[in-house]
Design a protein around this motif. Sequence first.
Motif, PDB file in Angstrom:
ATOM      1  N   ALA A 202       2.930  -0.054   5.408  1.00 52.35           N
ATOM      2  CA  ALA A 202       1.669   0.642   5.152  1.00 52.35           C
ATOM      3  C   ALA A 202       0.582   0.143   6.104  1.00 52.35           C
ATOM      4  O   ALA A 202      -0.211   0.932   6.618  1.00 52.35           O
ATOM      5  CB  ALA A 202       1.244   0.455   3.700  1.00 52.35           C
ATOM      6  N   ALA A 203       0.553  -1.156   6.352  1.00 57.32           N
ATOM      7  CA  ALA A 203      -0.442  -1.725   7.276  1.00 57.32           C
ATOM      8  C   ALA A 203      -0.190  -1.243   8.698  1.00 57.32           C
ATOM      9  O   ALA A 203      -1.129  -0.910   9.425  1.00 57.32           O
ATOM     10  CB  ALA A 203      -0.405  -3.246   7.213  1.00 57.32           C
ATOM     11  N   ALA A 204       1.070  -1.200   9.104  1.00 55.48           N
ATOM     12  CA  ALA A 204       1.413  -0.766  10.462  1.00 55.48           C
ATOM     13  C   ALA A 204       1.060   0.699  10.689  1.00 55.48           C
ATOM     14  O   ALA A 204       0.701   1.091  11.802  1.00 55.48           O
ATOM     15  CB  ALA A 204       2.900  -0.991  10.724  1.00 55.48           C
ATOM     16  N   GLU A 205       1.149   1.497   9.646  1.00 56.09           N
ATOM     17  CA  GLU A 205       0.910   2.931   9.779  1.00 56.09           C
ATOM     18  C   GLU A 205      -0.540   3.323   9.512  1.00 56.09           C
ATOM     19  O   GLU A 205      -0.918   4.462   9.741  1.00 56.09           O
ATOM     20  CB  GLU A 205       1.856   3.702   8.857  1.00 56.09           C
ATOM     21  CG  GLU A 205       3.307   3.559   9.293  1.00 56.09           C
ATOM     22  CD  GLU A 205       4.310   4.192   8.347  1.00 56.09           C
ATOM     23  OE1 GLU A 205       3.916   4.605   7.230  1.00 56.09           O
ATOM     24  OE2 GLU A 205       5.495   4.254   8.720  1.00 56.09           O
ATOM     25  N   GLY A 206      -1.371   2.384   9.049  1.00 53.03           N
ATOM     26  CA  GLY A 206      -2.767   2.685   8.751  1.00 53.03           C
ATOM     27  C   GLY A 206      -3.697   2.258   9.874  1.00 53.03           C
ATOM     28  O   GLY A 206      -3.285   1.641  10.851  1.00 53.03           O
ATOM     29  N   ASP A 207      -4.977   2.589   9.715  1.00 56.18           N
ATOM     30  CA  ASP A 207      -5.954   2.117  10.696  1.00 56.18           C
ATOM     31  C   ASP A 207      -6.226   0.630  10.434  1.00 56.18           C
ATOM     32  O   ASP A 207      -5.771   0.063   9.444  1.00 56.18           O
ATOM     33  CB  ASP A 207      -7.232   2.957  10.669  1.00 56.18           C
ATOM     34  CG  ASP A 207      -8.007   2.850   9.360  1.00 56.18           C
ATOM     35  OD1 ASP A 207      -7.901   1.809   8.681  1.00 56.18           O
ATOM     36  OD2 ASP A 207      -8.723   3.793   9.018  1.00 56.18           O
ATOM     37  N   LEU A 208      -6.950  -0.015  11.330  1.00 59.92           N
ATOM     38  CA  LEU A 208      -7.144  -1.463  11.242  1.00 59.92           C
ATOM     39  C   LEU A 208      -7.861  -1.905   9.966  1.00 59.92           C
ATOM     40  O   LEU A 208      -7.511  -2.933   9.386  1.00 59.92           O
ATOM     41  CB  LEU A 208      -7.899  -1.983  12.469  1.00 59.92           C
ATOM     42  CG  LEU A 208      -7.086  -2.047  13.759  1.00 59.92           C
ATOM     43  CD1 LEU A 208      -7.965  -2.502  14.926  1.00 59.92           C
ATOM     44  CD2 LEU A 208      -5.890  -2.954  13.613  1.00 59.92           C
ATOM     45  N   THR A 209      -8.843  -1.148   9.508  1.00 61.00           N
ATOM     46  CA  THR A 209      -9.573  -1.522   8.296  1.00 61.00           C
ATOM     47  C   THR A 209      -8.660  -1.470   7.078  1.00 61.00           C
ATOM     48  O   THR A 209      -8.634  -2.408   6.270  1.00 61.00           O
ATOM     49  CB  THR A 209     -10.784  -0.588   8.087  1.00 61.00           C
ATOM     50  OG1 THR A 209     -11.606  -0.633   9.255  1.00 61.00           O
ATOM     51  CG2 THR A 209     -11.599  -1.009   6.889  1.00 61.00           C
ATOM     52  N   LEU A 210      -7.897  -0.396   6.963  1.00 59.02           N
ATOM     53  CA  LEU A 210      -6.948  -0.272   5.859  1.00 59.02           C
ATOM     54  C   LEU A 210      -5.866  -1.347   5.973  1.00 59.02           C
ATOM     55  O   LEU A 210      -5.502  -1.974   4.981  1.00 59.02           O
ATOM     56  CB  LEU A 210      -6.311   1.122   5.855  1.00 59.02           C
ATOM     57  CG  LEU A 210      -5.238   1.365   4.800  1.00 59.02           C
ATOM     58  CD1 LEU A 210      -5.802   1.204   3.393  1.00 59.02           C
ATOM     59  CD2 LEU A 210      -4.622   2.747   4.980  1.00 59.02           C
ATOM     60  N   ALA A 211      -5.375  -1.565   7.175  1.00 57.92           N
ATOM     61  CA  ALA A 211      -4.333  -2.571   7.389  1.00 57.92           C
ATOM     62  C   ALA A 211      -4.812  -3.956   6.965  1.00 57.92           C
ATOM     63  O   ALA A 211      -4.076  -4.700   6.307  1.00 57.92           O
ATOM     64  CB  ALA A 211      -3.911  -2.585   8.858  1.00 57.92           C
ATOM     65  N   GLN A 212      -6.044  -4.302   7.306  1.00 60.20           N
ATOM     66  CA  GLN A 212      -6.590  -5.609   6.920  1.00 60.20           C
ATOM     67  C   GLN A 212      -6.653  -5.736   5.405  1.00 60.20           C
ATOM     68  O   GLN A 212      -6.288  -6.762   4.837  1.00 60.20           O
ATOM     69  CB  GLN A 212      -7.982  -5.807   7.528  1.00 60.20           C
ATOM     70  CG  GLN A 212      -8.560  -7.192   7.305  1.00 60.20           C
ATOM     71  CD  GLN A 212      -7.869  -8.252   8.139  1.00 60.20           C
ATOM     72  OE1 GLN A 212      -7.805  -8.142   9.349  1.00 60.20           O
ATOM     73  NE2 GLN A 212      -7.350  -9.290   7.502  1.00 60.20           N
ATOM     74  N   ALA A 213      -7.083  -4.677   4.732  1.00 59.96           N
ATOM     75  CA  ALA A 213      -7.166  -4.702   3.266  1.00 59.96           C
ATOM     76  C   ALA A 213      -5.780  -4.858   2.643  1.00 59.96           C
ATOM     77  O   ALA A 213      -5.607  -5.615   1.680  1.00 59.96           O
ATOM     78  CB  ALA A 213      -7.838  -3.428   2.768  1.00 59.96           C
ATOM     79  N   ILE A 214      -4.792  -4.179   3.180  1.00 62.44           N
ATOM     80  CA  ILE A 214      -3.423  -4.271   2.661  1.00 62.44           C
ATOM     81  C   ILE A 214      -2.883  -5.681   2.846  1.00 62.44           C
ATOM     82  O   ILE A 214      -2.326  -6.270   1.915  1.00 62.44           O
ATOM     83  CB  ILE A 214      -2.506  -3.236   3.354  1.00 62.44           C
ATOM     84  CG1 ILE A 214      -2.904  -1.821   2.932  1.00 62.44           C
ATOM     85  CG2 ILE A 214      -1.036  -3.519   3.054  1.00 62.44           C
ATOM     86  CD1 ILE A 214      -2.275  -0.731   3.773  1.00 62.44           C
ATOM     87  N   ILE A 215      -3.064  -6.239   4.030  1.00 65.13           N
ATOM     88  CA  ILE A 215      -2.582  -7.596   4.337  1.00 65.13           C
ATOM     89  C   ILE A 215      -3.234  -8.610   3.406  1.00 65.13           C
ATOM     90  O   ILE A 215      -2.563  -9.470   2.832  1.00 65.13           O
ATOM     91  CB  ILE A 215      -2.864  -7.949   5.816  1.00 65.13           C
ATOM     92  CG1 ILE A 215      -2.053  -7.049   6.750  1.00 65.13           C
ATOM     93  CG2 ILE A 215      -2.614  -9.413   6.106  1.00 65.13           C
ATOM     94  CD1 ILE A 215      -0.563  -7.133   6.597  1.00 65.13           C
ATOM     95  N   ASP A 216      -4.543  -8.507   3.235  1.00 64.12           N
ATOM     96  CA  ASP A 216      -5.278  -9.441   2.378  1.00 64.12           C
ATOM     97  C   ASP A 216      -4.829  -9.328   0.920  1.00 64.12           C
ATOM     98  O   ASP A 216      -4.591 -10.336   0.254  1.00 64.12           O
ATOM     99  CB  ASP A 216      -6.786  -9.203   2.481  1.00 64.12           C
ATOM    100  CG  ASP A 216      -7.337  -9.541   3.862  1.00 64.12           C
ATOM    101  OD1 ASP A 216      -6.656 -10.237   4.641  1.00 64.12           O
ATOM    102  OD2 ASP A 216      -8.466  -9.092   4.162  1.00 64.12           O
ATOM    103  N   SER A 217      -4.693  -8.107   0.429  1.00 65.39           N
ATOM    104  CA  SER A 217      -4.354  -7.930  -0.984  1.00 65.39           C
ATOM    105  C   SER A 217      -2.903  -8.293  -1.296  1.00 65.39           C
ATOM    106  O   SER A 217      -2.594  -8.687  -2.411  1.00 65.39           O
ATOM    107  CB  SER A 217      -4.653  -6.502  -1.444  1.00 65.39           C
ATOM    108  OG  SER A 217      -3.819  -5.588  -0.771  1.00 65.39           O
TER     109      SER A 217
END
Length: 113
Positions: free
Chosen positions: A60-75
């Motif tokens: 999901a992080a790889a396929e999203g934009d950087l802001t979304l990816a950062q939120a996914i990684i953090d959560s």
Amino acid sequence: MGCAGSRAKKEEPVKKIRKPKPWKHSEPITRAQLVQMRDEFWDTAPHYGGQEEIWDALRAAAEGDLTLAQAIIDSAGIIVQNPDLTICYDERGAKYELPKYVLSEPSNLIREN
């Protein structure tokens, strides 16, 4: 009150993720070929070890934009070794390696009309 020898634990700074540096595939490929490579990787990724939920979060992080990816990684509690997400760890210490082709497009991608 804490013990005289105790100290407040310093939390490591969160690594901000970024897109991988430009890369080139060994030969020019089409978008369809790139999508097929990505699908094959994600279909087999859980077999490399680690938790399926972490692989799902990384996808999901790889396929999203950087802001979304950062939120996914953090959560998801993913520990990023390389800011481009090529090497990550989960909280249990399992290693996750992502090839650049799942994170960005090659410079020699053939544009189809």
